[in-house]
Design an enzyme around this catalytic site. Sequence first.
Site, PDB file in Angstrom:
ATOM      1  N   HIS A 242      35.949  36.813  62.148  1.00 29.09           N
ATOM      2  CA  HIS A 242      35.288  35.835  63.317  1.00 29.09           C
ATOM      3  C   HIS A 242      35.448  34.452  62.382  1.00 29.09           C
ATOM      4  O   HIS A 242      34.585  34.230  61.616  1.00 29.09           O
ATOM      5  CB  HIS A 242      34.157  36.130  63.673  1.00 29.09           C
ATOM      6  CG  HIS A 242      34.237  37.276  64.714  1.00 29.09           C
ATOM      7  ND1 HIS A 242      33.240  37.630  65.879  1.00 29.09           N
ATOM      8  CD2 HIS A 242      35.204  38.457  64.524  1.00 29.09           C
ATOM      9  CE1 HIS A 242      33.585  38.667  66.604  1.00 29.09           C
ATOM     10  NE2 HIS A 242      34.774  39.045  65.726  1.00 29.09           N
TER      11      HIS A 242
ATOM     12  N   ASN B 290      37.102  45.267  60.568  1.00 32.78           N
ATOM     13  CA  ASN B 290      38.444  45.204  60.855  1.00 32.78           C
ATOM     14  C   ASN B 290      38.534  43.851  61.544  1.00 32.78           C
ATOM     15  O   ASN B 290      39.544  43.163  61.693  1.00 32.78           O
ATOM     16  CB  ASN B 290      38.972  46.248  61.869  1.00 32.78           C
ATOM     17  CG  ASN B 290      38.010  46.561  63.094  1.00 32.78           C
ATOM     18  OD1 ASN B 290      36.952  46.036  62.961  1.00 32.78           O
ATOM     19  ND2 ASN B 290      38.493  47.395  63.704  1.00 32.78           N
TER      20      ASN B 290
ATOM     21  N   GLY C 238      43.229  40.666  70.816  1.00 26.64           N
ATOM     22  CA  GLY C 238      42.393  40.146  69.928  1.00 26.64           C
ATOM     23  C   GLY C 238      43.074  38.764  69.557  1.00 26.64           C
ATOM     24  O   GLY C 238      43.961  38.301  69.721  1.00 26.64           O
ATOM     25  N   ASP C 239      41.893  38.162  68.350  1.00 30.29           N
ATOM     26  CA  ASP C 239      42.374  36.984  67.866  1.00 30.29           C
ATOM     27  C   ASP C 239      42.732  35.915  68.751  1.00 30.29           C
ATOM     28  O   ASP C 239      43.646  34.880  68.559  1.00 30.29           O
ATOM     29  CB  ASP C 239      43.795  37.145  66.845  1.00 30.29           C
ATOM     30  CG  ASP C 239      43.659  38.029  65.897  1.00 30.29           C
ATOM     31  OD1 ASP C 239      42.289  38.262  65.236  1.00 30.29           O
ATOM     32  OD2 ASP C 239      44.424  39.226  65.789  1.00 30.29           O
TER      33      ASP C 239
HETATM   34  P1  IMP Z   1      41.791  49.457  62.971  1.00 33.81           P
HETATM   35  O1  IMP Z   1      40.875  48.848  63.622  1.00 33.81           O
HETATM   36  O2  IMP Z   1      41.596  49.012  61.593  1.00 33.81           O
HETATM   37  O3  IMP Z   1      41.885  50.993  63.016  1.00 33.81           O
HETATM   38  O4  IMP Z   1      43.287  48.970  63.300  1.00 33.81           O
HETATM   39  C1  IMP Z   1      44.070  49.634  64.327  1.00 33.81           C
HETATM   40  C2  IMP Z   1      44.939  48.643  65.204  1.00 33.81           C
HETATM   41  O5  IMP Z   1      44.048  47.435  65.547  1.00 33.81           O
HETATM   42  C3  IMP Z   1      45.769  47.708  64.027  1.00 33.81           C
HETATM   43  O6  IMP Z   1      47.010  47.561  64.789  1.00 33.81           O
HETATM   44  C4  IMP Z   1      45.168  46.513  63.662  1.00 33.81           C
HETATM   45  O7  IMP Z   1      45.963  45.388  63.350  1.00 33.81           O
HETATM   46  C5  IMP Z   1      44.493  46.200  65.040  1.00 33.81           C
HETATM   47  N1  IMP Z   1      43.426  45.215  64.930  1.00 33.81           N
HETATM   48  C6  IMP Z   1      42.121  45.817  64.479  1.00 33.81           C
HETATM   49  N2  IMP Z   1      41.200  44.636  64.234  1.00 33.81           N
HETATM   50  C7  IMP Z   1      41.669  43.948  64.866  1.00 33.81           C
HETATM   51  C8  IMP Z   1      41.203  42.302  64.925  1.00 33.81           C
HETATM   52  O8  IMP Z   1      40.172  41.919  64.786  1.00 33.81           O
HETATM   53  N3  IMP Z   1      42.246  41.439  65.346  1.00 33.81           N
HETATM   54  C9  IMP Z   1      43.730  41.828  65.617  1.00 33.81           C
HETATM   55  N4  IMP Z   1      43.917  43.422  65.539  1.00 33.81           N
HETATM   56  C10 IMP Z   1      43.125  44.090  65.098  1.00 33.81           C
END
Ligand code: IMP
Length: 497
Positions: free
Chosen positions: A48, A45, A19-20
């Site tokens: 953008h 989560n 991601g990112d």
């Molecule tokens: P959750 O999606 O909040 O349950 O997080 C689960 C894992 O995914 C964690 O390590 C978060 O940091 C990562 N994560 C969730 N959404 C993103 C995003 O948009 N970018 C990068 N990492 C993410």
Amino acid sequence: MKKMLNNVKTLFVTCRQFGDTGKGKIVDASADWADLIARGNGGDNAGHTMCNTRGKLVTHLVPSGILYDEFKKINLICSGTVIYPKTLLHELEELTQRGFSYNNLRIAFNAKLITPAEVALDRIRESSSGKGKIGSTGKGIGPAYADVVDRQGLLINDLLNPDIFYIKLKRHLEYKQKILKNYPAQLVQEVLFQEHLNFGQYFHAHDIFDVDAIFEQYIKYGIELKPLISDTDSFIRASLGKLNILAEGAQGDLLSIKYGTYPYVTSSDCTVAGLAEGIGLTKNDVDLSLGIIKGFYMTRVGGGPFPTELGGQVSDDWCNGGKSNRKIETEIYSQASINDADNEFLQGVALRRFGDEYGATTGRPRRVGWLDLPLLRYVMTFNKPDIVLTKLDVLNNFKTIKICHEYVYEGPPIYYAGKFIENGSVLQVAIPDAAILSYCRPSYTSFSGWQCDLSGCTDFASLPKELKFILEFVVEETGILPRAISIGADREETIYL
Ligand code: IMP
């Protein structure tokens, strides 16, 4: 971009890393072409970041096409997403304040609803997990998807039917209450008084959750969202082949619940197949799928193995420590330099600062490391080859750029998918299981960096020879097909290949 989109009716933009990677910029560059922009996985989560002539906008749920409201692009938040209404309404309010219209936004009636109980459970579990925690964003994503599979979840459409909603909500909260009774009461109360949970509005001293308070608030949300709720699955299927469809991924392949570095993943399938399902289509409906990676480095937020991380465990502890942030980092590590080969942690801090690698959702410092080809080879096993490399300008003036070409496994013997992996095994293709990946030591090939600014480059020929040399190496090693290179934040700073 126009040339690349010749004969394309359905374009997917997803990330091949954690991601990112700057999907927003590529989505933005394709938005002119698109009639319809859809989100199909994850929830708030995601973060953008978009920039255009009307300024910078960060959204978590609303698709990026909203920046083009004057062109009446249709924006869909589809059935595979999970929605916390408080965040969505806050985002809509901000759009109104900034002068954007969301008349063309539609929300799937069958998208999943995130409840306060799911947010609370996510945060309470994370606070109680100690070392090895997932490092979730605390938005309730994991519990919300788990509840869908467990048949305890609620849908956006439930908000429009108060009587049914009350019964479902009561059952849902009773179930969650039983789980939360196992955690320290003080921790539960503290979490329920956090801002994201409306400062205790939903707290009940005896039952943990005040059913009536949640019901009333959620019904109000339903009234506000009602005009936007519709059947997006049917709409998108009817639009297939007629409208230009742009599907915007969230997170990345390596965070996918199905293909990522399990269990350090998010709870939705962030791959092309998962996104297709999340918007009501199939993988076969996709004409072009662009995978985004960062140019020669990587980042990861939260817990989980990251073999090429600069500074290794020290970096992991620092970034996940909760106290570190950009300001503190700048003060404490003002001397950090990317060319300080003796201190990889400080190299990482410098790279993070150059690349502005701080979470758009949580503000957390992202863990940074070199490009990892075993992981890239792994994701290429289930993807088409088309790749866009972003943020190459971040590496301007690096003396040395390292690329991990293989791993040496340095852990206890382990069976994996019929193979025996022992200490000293060399892996060309990463095995995403965290129990294996966390014992993989990267072997690097070092390259001379380009000692110049990329801003003057307008085509492939004008790129520095060092960059082209590294790119050729990555292509040869992984079979990717580079389609574009991004060398700056502006739309024009993109070289199409
Ligand atoms: P959750 O999606 O909040 O349950 O997080 C689960 C894992 O995914 C964690 O390590 C978060 O940091 C990562 N994560 C969730 N959404 C993103 C995003 O948009 N970018 C990068 N990492 C993410």
